[in-house]
Scaffold this motif. Structure first.
Motif, PDB file in Angstrom:
ATOM      1  N   PRO A   1      -1.209  -7.387  -0.083  1.00 23.38           N
ATOM      2  CA  PRO A   1      -1.581  -7.856  -1.430  1.00 23.38           C
ATOM      3  C   PRO A   1      -0.856  -9.142  -1.826  1.00 23.38           C
ATOM      4  O   PRO A   1      -1.474 -10.048  -2.391  1.00 23.38           O
ATOM      5  CB  PRO A   1      -1.160  -6.698  -2.328  1.00 23.38           C
ATOM      6  CG  PRO A   1      -1.196  -5.495  -1.459  1.00 23.38           C
ATOM      7  CD  PRO A   1      -0.830  -5.965  -0.082  1.00 23.38           C
ATOM      8  N   TRP A   2       0.445  -9.220  -1.535  1.00 25.07           N
ATOM      9  CA  TRP A   2       1.215 -10.403  -1.960  1.00 25.07           C
ATOM     10  C   TRP A   2       0.937 -11.607  -1.087  1.00 25.07           C
ATOM     11  O   TRP A   2       1.355 -12.711  -1.414  1.00 25.07           O
ATOM     12  CB  TRP A   2       2.707 -10.087  -1.990  1.00 25.07           C
ATOM     13  CG  TRP A   2       3.191  -9.315  -0.803  1.00 25.07           C
ATOM     14  CD1 TRP A   2       3.684  -9.824   0.354  1.00 25.07           C
ATOM     15  CD2 TRP A   2       3.217  -7.893  -0.666  1.00 25.07           C
ATOM     16  NE1 TRP A   2       4.017  -8.812   1.217  1.00 25.07           N
ATOM     17  CE2 TRP A   2       3.743  -7.605   0.616  1.00 25.07           C
ATOM     18  CE3 TRP A   2       2.844  -6.818  -1.494  1.00 25.07           C
ATOM     19  CZ2 TRP A   2       3.906  -6.299   1.082  1.00 25.07           C
ATOM     20  CZ3 TRP A   2       3.014  -5.533  -1.014  1.00 25.07           C
ATOM     21  CH2 TRP A   2       3.542  -5.280   0.243  1.00 25.07           C
ATOM     22  N   ARG A   3       0.235 -11.416   0.040  1.00 26.57           N
ATOM     23  CA  ARG A   3      -0.145 -12.562   0.863  1.00 26.57           C
ATOM     24  C   ARG A   3      -1.442 -13.184   0.367  1.00 26.57           C
ATOM     25  O   ARG A   3      -1.876 -14.220   0.891  1.00 26.57           O
ATOM     26  CB  ARG A   3      -0.287 -12.145   2.327  1.00 26.57           C
ATOM     27  CG  ARG A   3       1.058 -11.908   2.983  1.00 26.57           C
ATOM     28  CD  ARG A   3       0.943 -11.611   4.454  1.00 26.57           C
ATOM     29  NE  ARG A   3       2.282 -11.449   5.043  1.00 26.57           N
ATOM     30  CZ  ARG A   3       2.535 -10.756   6.147  1.00 26.57           C
ATOM     31  NH1 ARG A   3       1.544 -10.170   6.791  1.00 26.57           N
ATOM     32  NH2 ARG A   3       3.758 -10.662   6.598  1.00 26.57           N
TER      33      ARG A   3
ATOM     34  N   VAL B   1      11.428  -8.302  -4.167  1.00 20.67           N
ATOM     35  CA  VAL B   1      12.370  -7.370  -4.799  1.00 20.67           C
ATOM     36  C   VAL B   1      11.936  -5.932  -4.522  1.00 20.67           C
ATOM     37  O   VAL B   1      12.755  -5.076  -4.183  1.00 20.67           O
ATOM     38  CB  VAL B   1      12.469  -7.645  -6.305  1.00 20.67           C
ATOM     39  CG1 VAL B   1      13.313  -6.571  -6.995  1.00 20.67           C
ATOM     40  CG2 VAL B   1      13.076  -9.020  -6.559  1.00 20.67           C
ATOM     41  N   MET B   2      10.642  -5.667  -4.635  1.00 20.50           N
ATOM     42  CA  MET B   2      10.164  -4.310  -4.354  1.00 20.50           C
ATOM     43  C   MET B   2      10.405  -3.924  -2.897  1.00 20.50           C
ATOM     44  O   MET B   2      10.646  -2.754  -2.588  1.00 20.50           O
ATOM     45  CB  MET B   2       8.664  -4.211  -4.656  1.00 20.50           C
ATOM     46  CG  MET B   2       8.344  -4.175  -6.130  1.00 20.50           C
ATOM     47  SD  MET B   2       6.592  -3.813  -6.393  1.00 20.50           S
ATOM     48  CE  MET B   2       6.609  -3.565  -8.181  1.00 20.50           C
ATOM     49  N   LEU B   3      10.341  -4.910  -2.006  1.00 20.88           N
ATOM     50  CA  LEU B   3      10.461  -4.618  -0.574  1.00 20.88           C
ATOM     51  C   LEU B   3      11.908  -4.441  -0.126  1.00 20.88           C
ATOM     52  O   LEU B   3      12.156  -4.092   1.022  1.00 20.88           O
ATOM     53  CB  LEU B   3       9.791  -5.742   0.233  1.00 20.88           C
ATOM     54  CG  LEU B   3       8.262  -5.701   0.200  1.00 20.88           C
ATOM     55  CD1 LEU B   3       7.669  -7.033   0.618  1.00 20.88           C
ATOM     56  CD2 LEU B   3       7.730  -4.581   1.093  1.00 20.88           C
ATOM     57  N   GLN B   4      12.867  -4.667  -1.053  1.00 17.38           N
ATOM     58  CA  GLN B   4      14.254  -4.426  -0.690  1.00 17.38           C
ATOM     59  C   GLN B   4      14.436  -2.943  -0.368  1.00 17.38           C
ATOM     60  O   GLN B   4      14.262  -2.081  -1.216  1.00 17.38           O
ATOM     61  CB  GLN B   4      15.193  -4.836  -1.839  1.00 17.38           C
ATOM     62  CG  GLN B   4      15.268  -6.335  -2.065  1.00 17.38           C
ATOM     63  CD  GLN B   4      15.955  -6.684  -3.376  1.00 17.38           C
ATOM     64  OE1 GLN B   4      16.539  -5.830  -4.025  1.00 17.38           O
ATOM     65  NE2 GLN B   4      15.883  -7.945  -3.773  1.00 17.38           N
ATOM     66  N   GLN B   5      14.789  -2.654   0.858  1.00 22.31           N
ATOM     67  CA  GLN B   5      15.057  -1.278   1.300  1.00 22.31           C
ATOM     68  C   GLN B   5      13.864  -0.347   1.072  1.00 22.31           C
ATOM     69  O   GLN B   5      14.042   0.862   0.888  1.00 22.31           O
ATOM     70  CB  GLN B   5      16.289  -0.723   0.563  1.00 22.31           C
ATOM     71  CG  GLN B   5      17.551  -1.493   0.880  1.00 22.31           C
ATOM     72  CD  GLN B   5      17.980  -1.320   2.303  1.00 22.31           C
ATOM     73  OE1 GLN B   5      18.489  -0.277   2.674  1.00 22.31           O
ATOM     74  NE2 GLN B   5      17.760  -2.331   3.134  1.00 22.31           N
TER      75      GLN B   5
ATOM     76  N   LYS C   1       2.917  -1.321  -1.726  1.00 28.49           N
ATOM     77  CA  LYS C   1       1.552  -1.788  -2.048  1.00 28.49           C
ATOM     78  C   LYS C   1       1.036  -1.345  -3.417  1.00 28.49           C
ATOM     79  O   LYS C   1       0.721  -2.194  -4.253  1.00 28.49           O
ATOM     80  CB  LYS C   1       0.574  -1.350  -0.954  1.00 28.49           C
ATOM     81  CG  LYS C   1       0.578  -2.222   0.280  1.00 28.49           C
ATOM     82  CD  LYS C   1      -0.472  -1.689   1.250  1.00 28.49           C
ATOM     83  CE  LYS C   1      -0.488  -2.487   2.553  1.00 28.49           C
ATOM     84  NZ  LYS C   1      -1.421  -1.876   3.532  1.00 28.49           N
ATOM     85  N   PRO C   2       0.920  -0.026  -3.684  1.00 29.02           N
ATOM     86  CA  PRO C   2       0.352   0.368  -4.983  1.00 29.02           C
ATOM     87  C   PRO C   2       1.224  -0.030  -6.168  1.00 29.02           C
ATOM     88  O   PRO C   2       0.693  -0.353  -7.238  1.00 29.02           O
ATOM     89  CB  PRO C   2       0.220   1.888  -4.867  1.00 29.02           C
ATOM     90  CG  PRO C   2       1.163   2.282  -3.778  1.00 29.02           C
ATOM     91  CD  PRO C   2       1.212   1.128  -2.829  1.00 29.02           C
ATOM     92  N   TYR C   3       2.526  -0.012  -5.985  1.00 26.86           N
ATOM     93  CA  TYR C   3       3.421  -0.426  -7.069  1.00 26.86           C
ATOM     94  C   TYR C   3       3.222  -1.903  -7.387  1.00 26.86           C
ATOM     95  O   TYR C   3       3.197  -2.312  -8.543  1.00 26.86           O
ATOM     96  CB  TYR C   3       4.891  -0.169  -6.693  1.00 26.86           C
ATOM     97  CG  TYR C   3       5.314   1.271  -6.846  1.00 26.86           C
ATOM     98  CD1 TYR C   3       5.799   1.746  -8.062  1.00 26.86           C
ATOM     99  CD2 TYR C   3       5.231   2.153  -5.783  1.00 26.86           C
ATOM    100  CE1 TYR C   3       6.204   3.064  -8.210  1.00 26.86           C
ATOM    101  CE2 TYR C   3       5.633   3.483  -5.911  1.00 26.86           C
ATOM    102  CZ  TYR C   3       6.107   3.921  -7.125  1.00 26.86           C
ATOM    103  OH  TYR C   3       6.491   5.221  -7.269  1.00 26.86           O
TER     104      TYR C   3
ATOM    105  N   VAL D   1       1.892  -6.251 -11.078  1.00 22.06           N
ATOM    106  CA  VAL D   1       1.394  -7.589 -11.420  1.00 22.06           C
ATOM    107  C   VAL D   1       0.189  -7.510 -12.349  1.00 22.06           C
ATOM    108  O   VAL D   1      -0.102  -8.463 -13.072  1.00 22.06           O
ATOM    109  CB  VAL D   1       1.059  -8.423 -10.162  1.00 22.06           C
ATOM    110  CG1 VAL D   1       2.307  -8.673  -9.343  1.00 22.06           C
ATOM    111  CG2 VAL D   1      -0.033  -7.769  -9.346  1.00 22.06           C
ATOM    112  N   ALA D   2      -0.509  -6.347 -12.356  1.00 26.83           N
ATOM    113  CA  ALA D   2      -1.588  -6.178 -13.324  1.00 26.83           C
ATOM    114  C   ALA D   2      -1.001  -5.983 -14.724  1.00 26.83           C
ATOM    115  O   ALA D   2      -1.507  -6.530 -15.708  1.00 26.83           O
ATOM    116  CB  ALA D   2      -2.466  -4.981 -12.937  1.00 26.83           C
TER     117      ALA D   2
END
Length: 373
Positions: free
Chosen positions: A26-28, A41-45, A52-54, A59-60
């Motif tokens: 999604p972020w790509r 930040v979400m992908l940290q650890q 993905k769903p978060y 962002v919505a």
DNA sequence: AATCCGGGGTT
DNA sequence: AACCCAGGATT
């Protein structure tokens, strides 16, 4: 020089592989630096599939830096509920407010300014600068440490700070001119899809031929990493108090610092803090818990809290603590009308939609039927 | 340099 | 049951 050839080979083959194999994430699909920032930040650890769903919902809800800056903190924490490491959400919003006020809502495009924001460390600064702005900055995460330690057969402990600094210099050298964004994503992609922690898929690896770790037969023993301490056990008694009409549950808000900061939870207390023996029988736990909670809620409620029945044991492991929660259902009929002392609050089912709770309590409330499963 | 900070998927 | 994940802040 052979070393330089190995580096050039690595960069060229990896980049070619990435152009073909890159996942559609999604972020790509966005070029917005704010979106890249949120994803990092979400992908940290946290794994890609979990994020993905978060990410989509976040962002919505908060499409821009300014939108995030304006939101109530509780709304942001609710959007983060279940992701863990909640200080990430609080720091991200704090940083968004700074970007909104100081930079007019535009994400700074220099490493010095961006790295000064809350929750932005060396990895996140390098990742956002390279991915969003194509700046030549290293972004060393767990994937990069694993891939580089194997490909160059580096046997230093990756848990040491000095090793990380060395990896950053190495990754910097490897970035082809003008390709920082794709190259940094490529090396992480390789670590996620091919050069995995256990049993790496060397036969499908684009740089297998010159991988020093594999040629030495050490692909499964690298990287070398000192193991973490096991979590310490904590024995706690936990109160499930549902109002007489069944419509509300007693919650409390956690302190603004420390574990699960600012999150809501069922009331609970550590056995050791009360001098209770960890092996206490259920009946005694129910009595002790009712007495403790009555005192917590204040003089009006004292004595009104009574034990009902043991619910069972809920266990939850953090990285450094293992909770063993002895859950008991209690009644507090006489206390329902009285004013509640901070930080306690009766929360009805609609209220559950706005109170962020750690997963261990969400699961508990679902299992007990207060929240629909 | 250690410790604190969630939650869950893989092996 | 380990291990570890697109780490950062605090001490």
């Amino acid at each position: 020089m052979q070393e330089q050839e190995a580096k050039a080979y690595f960069s060229k083959e990896l980049l070619a592989w990435y152009r073909v194999q890159k996942r559609d994430l999604p972020w790509r699909r966005s070029r917005d630096p704010y979106h890249i920032w949120v994803s990092e930040v979400m992908l940290q650890q946290t794994r890609v599939e979990t994020v993905k769903p978060y990410f989509e919902r976040f962002v919505a809800l908060f499409p821009t830096v300014d939108a995030l800056a304006r939101a109530p903190e509780e709304t942001v924490l609710k959007a983060w509920e279940g992701l863990g490491y909640y200080s990430r959400a609080r720091n991200l919003q704090s940083a968004a407010r700074e970007v909104s006020e100081r930079y007019g809502g535009t994400v700074p495009d220099t490493k010095e300014r961006f790295a000064a924001l809350k929750g932005v460390g060396p990895y996140t600064a390098g990742a956002v600068m390279s991915i969003a702005f194509n700046r030549r900055e290293p972004a060393v995460d767990g994937n990069v440490m694993r891939v580089l330690s194997r490909y160059f057969c580096i046997e230093e402990d990756v848990a040491k700070g000095g090793t990380r600094a060395m990896m950053e210099r190495l990754q910097y050298e490897l970035i082809p001119e003008g390709e920082a964004s794709d190259f940094n994503q490529a090396i992480m992609e390789l670590g996620a899809l091919v050069c995995t922690p256990k049993s790496p898929h060397c036969l499908t690896c684009p740089v297998m031929e010159r991988c020093a770790g594999r040629l030495e037969g050490k692909e499964e023993s690298l990287p070398i990493k000192t193991k973490a301490k096991p979590p310490r056990p904590e024995y706690r008694a936990c109160a499930l108090v549902v109002s007489e009409d069944g419509g509300s549950v007693l919650l409390r808000k956690r302190p603004a610092t420390g574990l699960l900061a600012d999150m809501w939870e069922l009331p609970h207390v550590e056995f050791a803090a009360m001098g209770w023996p960890a092996a206490m029988a259920d009946a005694a736990v129910g009595d002790a818990l009712a007495g403790w909670l009555g005192a917590e809620l204040g003089p009006e409620a004292s004595g009104a809290v009574r034990p009902a029945e043991p619910v069972g044991v809920a266990e939850h492991t953090f990285s450094h603590i293992h909770w063993n929660l002895r859950v008991h259902r209690l009644t507090a009929a006489a206390a329902e009308g009285a004013p509640l002392r901070e930080p306690y609050r009766w929360v009805d089912r609609a209220g559950m939609e706005v109170h962020p709770l750690p997963n261990v309590f969400v699961r508990l409330l679902k299992a007990e039927g207060f929240i629909p499963a």
